[in-house]
Structures are given as C-alpha cells and as structure tokens.
Scaffold this motif. Sequence first.
Motif, short mmCIF file in Angstrom:
data_model
loop_
_atom_site.label_atom_id
_atom_site.label_comp_id
_atom_site.label_asym_id
_atom_site.label_seq_id
_atom_site.Cartn_x
_atom_site.Cartn_y
_atom_site.Cartn_z
N THR A 1 0.83 -1.20 0.00
CA THR A 1 0.00 0.00 0.00
C THR A 1 0.87 1.26 0.00
OG1 THR A 1 -1.68 -1.19 1.23
CG2 THR A 1 -1.86 1.19 1.25
N LEU A 2 1.92 1.22 0.82
CA LEU A 2 2.81 2.38 0.92
C LEU A 2 3.53 2.62 -0.41
CD1 LEU A 2 3.46 4.48 2.98
CD2 LEU A 2 5.26 3.01 3.91
N ALA A 3 3.94 1.53 -1.07
CA ALA A 3 4.61 1.65 -2.37
C ALA A 3 3.66 2.29 -3.38
CB ALA A 3 5.07 0.28 -2.86
N HIS A 4 2.36 1.86 -3.37
CA HIS A 4 1.34 2.43 -4.24
C HIS A 4 1.17 3.91 -3.95
CE1 HIS A 4 -0.97 0.23 -7.13
NE2 HIS A 4 -0.88 -0.87 -6.41
N ALA A 5 1.13 4.24 -2.66
CA ALA A 5 0.92 5.64 -2.25
C ALA A 5 2.09 6.51 -2.73
CB ALA A 5 0.79 5.73 -0.73
N MET A 6 3.31 5.98 -2.64
CA MET A 6 4.47 6.74 -3.10
C MET A 6 4.43 6.92 -4.61
SD MET A 6 6.30 7.78 -0.64
CE MET A 6 8.02 8.06 -1.06
N ALA A 7 4.08 5.82 -5.33
CA ALA A 7 4.05 5.88 -6.79
C ALA A 7 2.95 6.84 -7.28
CB ALA A 7 3.83 4.49 -7.36
N GLY A 8 1.87 6.93 -6.51
CA GLY A 8 0.73 7.75 -6.94
C GLY A 8 0.74 9.14 -6.33
N ARG A 9 1.87 9.60 -5.82
CA ARG A 9 1.90 10.92 -5.15
C ARG A 9 1.56 12.02 -6.17
NH1 ARG A 9 6.93 9.33 -6.40
NH2 ARG A 9 8.40 10.85 -7.26
N LYS A 10 1.04 13.15 -5.67
CA LYS A 10 0.69 14.25 -6.57
C LYS A 10 1.18 15.57 -6.01
CE LYS A 10 -3.90 14.62 -4.54
NZ LYS A 10 -5.33 14.53 -4.76
N PRO A 11 1.37 16.55 -6.88
CA PRO A 11 1.88 17.85 -6.42
C PRO A 11 0.90 18.51 -5.45
CG PRO A 11 1.58 17.82 -8.81
CD PRO A 11 1.06 16.54 -8.31
N VAL A 12 1.43 19.28 -4.50
CA VAL A 12 0.54 19.98 -3.56
C VAL A 12 0.67 21.48 -3.76
CG1 VAL A 12 0.43 18.20 -1.81
CG2 VAL A 12 2.33 19.82 -1.78
#
Length: 171
Positions: free
Chosen positions: A160-171
């Motif tokens: 899940t954490l790997a997915h979250a890192m891969a799917g990060r978006k600009p803030v």
Amino acid sequence: MAFHLLERDRVGAQRLAHVLGSALEKMRRCRLCRSLSEAEVCTLCASQKRDRSLLCVVETPADVAAVEAAGGYRGLYFVLGGHLSPLDGIGPGDIGLDELDARLAQGEVAEVILATNPTVEGEATAHYLAETLRQRPLKLTRIAHGVPLGGELEYVDGGTLAHAMAGRKPV
Ligand SMILES: [Zn+2]
C-alpha cells in the motif's frame, strides 16, 4: 444469524425470507450499467441529475453501493460482474466488455474511471481495460490507492505504501 432468527426472532425470519424471495423474483441486471435493478433501467441510470460524461467501472453492484455511500461522485457506473481471472477461465467475454464497448461507442462518455479492486486480478483487469480503451478519445483514470485517512505510515503494509508513493501528486 440463522440460529439467532430461529431461536429469538421467528417473525423477523419470516419477513427476511419474504424480502429475499421477492428480491430473487424481481431483481435483474440494469440494461445500461449491469447493476442490480427491479426495472429494466436502474434509478441511477434513469436519473437526470447524474453526469453522463463520467463512467465509473466497478467489479460488483456492492461496489456501486460503496461509491454511492461515500458520496461526492455524480457520474454513472458500469458493473463488470467480476474481474479477469485466467486461472478460473474468466476472460474478457465474461465481464461485459462488449456491452461496455457499445456504451462508449455512443460518444456520451468523456472520462472512464477504472475503479476495480486493488487486488492482483483487479489491477490486471484495470490494465487490460486501459489497453483496450486507449484508442478511444477518452480520458482514462484509475482510482488512487494509498494510506487510509487517520492511518499511520508505520502501520501501513509495504504494498500500500509503495502504491501511495508511486501515486503521489503535487501539492
Ligand atoms: Zn443502471
């Protein structure tokens, strides 16, 4: 549940049996989205308030209920009725892709949201759909997966954490 109803709530059991019986008789698949419906076209598909340019592709009618309960989505749905699973003999022909194609050919849909489950089969199904739909003039999106609200990174599983890192978006 069966023991509880038989021992303590026979009237409730009778009511449940009646409701289930009538659901079995009346429920069928909506002609447009393949979700469960009493009418030929379900209330969501028939509603004039929904945004017809958005189509959310999910695996089951329960997923439709889950997205609706979350609120915030105003588009329509398409229910695959499962996911691709070559080991179980479930191929593209078994999850309504011809109907999805026909639906998209009408040209009303501008964005397809791939909301299959974040399981191996769900991801494979989303990938397959993305590849098949790529030629169409559509925006294709995949629901985000990641850290649950109120969760702590320390306790989130590695996938899940790997997915979250891969799917990060600009803030
Ligand atoms: Zn419908």
